[in-house]
Motif scaffolding. Sequence first.
Motif, short mmCIF file in Angstrom:
data_model
loop_
_atom_site.label_atom_id
_atom_site.label_comp_id
_atom_site.label_asym_id
_atom_site.label_seq_id
_atom_site.Cartn_x
_atom_site.Cartn_y
_atom_site.Cartn_z
N PRO A 1 0.82 -1.22 0.00
CA PRO A 1 0.00 0.00 0.00
C PRO A 1 0.86 1.27 0.00
O PRO A 1 1.99 1.25 0.47
CB PRO A 1 -0.79 -0.12 1.31
N ALA A 2 0.28 2.33 -0.55
CA ALA A 2 0.98 3.62 -0.59
C ALA A 2 1.02 4.23 0.80
O ALA A 2 0.08 4.09 1.59
CB ALA A 2 0.28 4.57 -1.56
N THR A 3 2.13 4.92 1.12
CA THR A 3 2.28 5.55 2.44
C THR A 3 2.80 6.96 2.27
O THR A 3 3.32 7.33 1.22
CB THR A 3 3.28 4.76 3.30
N ASN A 4 2.62 7.75 3.34
CA ASN A 4 3.21 9.08 3.45
C ASN A 4 3.40 9.37 4.92
O ASN A 4 3.01 8.55 5.77
CB ASN A 4 2.32 10.14 2.75
N PRO A 5 4.01 10.50 5.31
CA PRO A 5 4.30 10.74 6.73
C PRO A 5 3.08 10.71 7.63
O PRO A 5 3.21 10.45 8.82
CB PRO A 5 4.95 12.14 6.72
N ASN A 6 1.88 10.96 7.09
CA ASN A 6 0.66 10.92 7.90
C ASN A 6 -0.16 9.67 7.64
O ASN A 6 -1.26 9.53 8.17
CB ASN A 6 -0.20 12.15 7.62
N TRP B 1 16.74 -6.89 8.54
CA TRP B 1 15.47 -6.15 8.65
C TRP B 1 14.44 -6.60 7.61
O TRP B 1 13.26 -6.46 7.82
CB TRP B 1 15.75 -4.65 8.45
N PHE B 2 14.89 -7.09 6.47
CA PHE B 2 13.95 -7.28 5.37
C PHE B 2 14.32 -8.50 4.55
O PHE B 2 15.42 -9.05 4.65
CB PHE B 2 13.92 -6.04 4.47
N LEU C 1 13.61 -0.33 18.55
CA LEU C 1 12.78 0.57 19.35
C LEU C 1 11.48 0.89 18.62
O LEU C 1 11.44 1.00 17.39
CB LEU C 1 13.53 1.87 19.65
N ALA C 2 10.42 1.06 19.40
CA ALA C 2 9.13 1.46 18.83
C ALA C 2 9.23 2.88 18.28
O ALA C 2 9.99 3.71 18.76
CB ALA C 2 8.04 1.38 19.89
N GLY C 3 8.43 3.15 17.27
CA GLY C 3 8.42 4.48 16.68
C GLY C 3 8.13 4.43 15.20
O GLY C 3 7.68 3.40 14.66
N SER C 4 8.38 5.52 14.53
CA SER C 4 8.11 5.64 13.10
C SER C 4 9.43 5.53 12.34
O SER C 4 10.42 6.17 12.70
CB SER C 4 7.44 6.98 12.79
N TYR C 5 9.44 4.74 11.28
CA TYR C 5 10.62 4.53 10.45
C TYR C 5 10.25 4.82 8.98
O TYR C 5 9.12 4.54 8.55
CB TYR C 5 11.13 3.10 10.58
N LEU D 1 13.96 6.17 -6.51
CA LEU D 1 13.86 6.08 -5.05
C LEU D 1 12.43 6.31 -4.59
O LEU D 1 11.63 6.96 -5.26
CB LEU D 1 14.77 7.13 -4.38
N ASP D 2 12.13 5.79 -3.41
CA ASP D 2 10.86 6.08 -2.73
C ASP D 2 11.04 5.76 -1.26
O ASP D 2 11.99 5.08 -0.87
CB ASP D 2 9.72 5.26 -3.33
N LEU D 3 10.15 6.28 -0.46
CA LEU D 3 10.16 6.02 0.98
C LEU D 3 8.92 5.23 1.36
O LEU D 3 7.85 5.43 0.78
CB LEU D 3 10.19 7.32 1.78
N ILE D 4 9.08 4.35 2.33
CA ILE D 4 7.93 3.67 2.92
C ILE D 4 7.89 4.01 4.40
O ILE D 4 8.92 3.97 5.08
CB ILE D 4 8.00 2.14 2.69
N TYR D 5 6.75 4.43 4.89
CA TYR D 5 6.59 4.92 6.26
C TYR D 5 5.97 3.80 7.09
O TYR D 5 4.84 3.37 6.83
CB TYR D 5 5.74 6.17 6.29
#
Length: 768
Positions: free
Chosen positions: A134-139, A177-178, A219-223, A240-244
Amino acid sequence: MSNPLSVIINPPGIQYGMPGDIVSLYAVVINEGDQSAVIDLFFTFDETFQKISGWSASPKASLAVAPKESSSEVTFDFEIPVDALAGTYDYTFVVDSPEHYPQDTPINFPGQLKVLLKEQTVIRAFDPTFSIIPATNPNKLITYRLDQPLQVVIKVENRSSRVDRFRLTCPDLDENWFKISYPASKFEGLGLFDVSALELNPNSEGEISLEFRPPIDTLAGSYSPTIRLLSENNPDLTLLDLIYINLPANYQLGIELHTILGKVGHKEGIYELVFNNQGNLIRELFFNAKTRDEEEICIYKFNPTELKLLPNITEKAILLVKPGPWWRRPFLGQPLPINFEVNITDKQSYPLANVSPQGTLSWKVRPWWQFLLLILLGLGLFAGIAYMIWRLLHPDPLRIEFSTDNPKITEGNEVNLNWKIDNYKRLKNLVVITKKPPSNQPVVFNYDNNSINQLINKNQNNLNPPCNITQEELICNRVSTGINTVGQYIFELKASYLQNSPFSKRIIETAPKTAEVEVTKKEIAEVTELKANKRQYQKGEKVKLSWKITHPELVFQVIIHFKTADNLEAIQPVKIQFQDKEGNDINNPTTKNICQKNLPDPKFKCNIDILVNKVGVFTPEIIVKTFKVFDRNSTKQADSKIEMLAKPFKIAFFKINGKNSIDQANIVLNEGENVALSWNVEGENIQVKLDPYGNVKPIDTKSFINISNFPQRVALQVTDAYGKQEERAFFITVKSKPIPTPNLVTPAPSPTQNIFKPFPISPRSKPL
């Protein structure tokens, strides 16, 4: 029944753009129905897409389309901010005709705007692309469940005319990690080759499976790891792309209380607290203990008193339990059980499963020989009488209490001392010694009787004296030391007094009293962000700077610089004074309106317009000074440089004998004629050249007298500092002077000359 409205959207898929770009969406509506219709076009989107697109409200367009006709093309522009974060943002394009086709509309077209990383290569028409599902963004993050891997799909499109192989990497993450899985081709599926890439035919699509398995101690949090797609045909292409990803918190914590020494007589009970952080948060724990009985008779000590636990780590703390007072220990019978519990507190208020482990301490009965205490009691009576005699010979010493206002203060505030002295009339001298580690160089203040009287008496310079007398006590509060700078200070108070006993009168010095004070650094106003509203300006245009600042009430002065590449000042620094030397706000409406609180953000946002009347590339820099803090300023440079462009030059005119080159470029001149060249060029930092005569002034006139040989082409060339060039030219023809033709005139006959010629006589004829 088919829909009477059809819509053509271009581009039909995902729109791509980089921060600072303008991305356009084009739409054409075709009315295939039997009636004219008014059609509304608009968007629906969330707050996240609103920030990315630059739209405060949905843009709308209304079209009137006749039956069997199509509308003109409608364009919608997305202005991506320069500070936009990479990600995929969803929106819906809506086509609605509530009056003419209420049953068939609205028609929703889901769409996506993909903001690319700044490092990514600009995508051309035949370059491959990929998207994350699925597509993601910072929010819009996807959540990793702790009990199973997180799987995403990378959809790859080969838009070229050649077969290509694609590989996927995650350069930000460790390999544990992956896991990346490629679909097998017919050869790879037979096990002949390892599946190490995705092979795609021209103009085809494929999918790569990407599975995230963060280590247990993550650690828990946003990556937001970076996903990179590599093309074998185009190895220099950067895709390139980012996955949140949101890694949820796991609060699991194991707590156990072990008994090491649980039965004591005169020693302390020893217990061990064992903590095992089985979650993914950093735990900061504090301990205390209390009795579970009616009355508290124990003292509890922890070593250490607090713990900081990283994920998947086990730590221990020792608890010492000391029963008392001593007379509560049983003389006969059974040991005294003392029940207690340990209370554990989390600094961040994270939940705890077992917050109050319980334990029991057994206090043994006394041994028989302690009955000898009765004998010691008798001896104590004797010692008491001896003590009374000794007191007659040794009167009460000078008793001193010494302290500071506060053991910990902030710089800028002064350290004040307090003391109370009994029987102060016997005081001869008082000494205060100040030491500052690590050098410990002492600073000595001597207070004799005269100095103390000055602290007591009220006068013109001492309206509120720090000391006063109460019966036999001298009480001094808030005695000034003049110390207000950062550091750890140790103060030592010594006094000498007269013993004044019946048998002796000698001066005795008291044991020193000490007090410690730590002067900590004061909070400063700190700049967290500085940026300009755009990157390029014309000379003479004001630069709009905005910055965010914490604690604006502490700001004493703000200084703004514009630095060149050589770290030189482009203009005179701009200084803005917010407070005077006493810390009072300056009553200036302009200053008050510079900063405004941006709810709910705890920081304040400030704006100012500054005229930079100089051409070049500069870096804005801000320095914020805090009131009464002289060694720490907050400095921040803008994330990007600004460029001041020179005003474009202009050739106002270029003339030969009053004729403009714009109106007449081909000129015919007569040989021997006088020629006057004149020109006017407006602009800065320019070079003007008159070809073939060389460099000239921007505004000038050049004259030529009696021309004979003149250039066939005269050009005015203008070049600015950035290489931009413009030219005006005349093409000249010089007409030569005509050669005069001589006049041929036949002379008239003379009046004496015979008109008729004589008749010729033959030589053979004879005269008559």
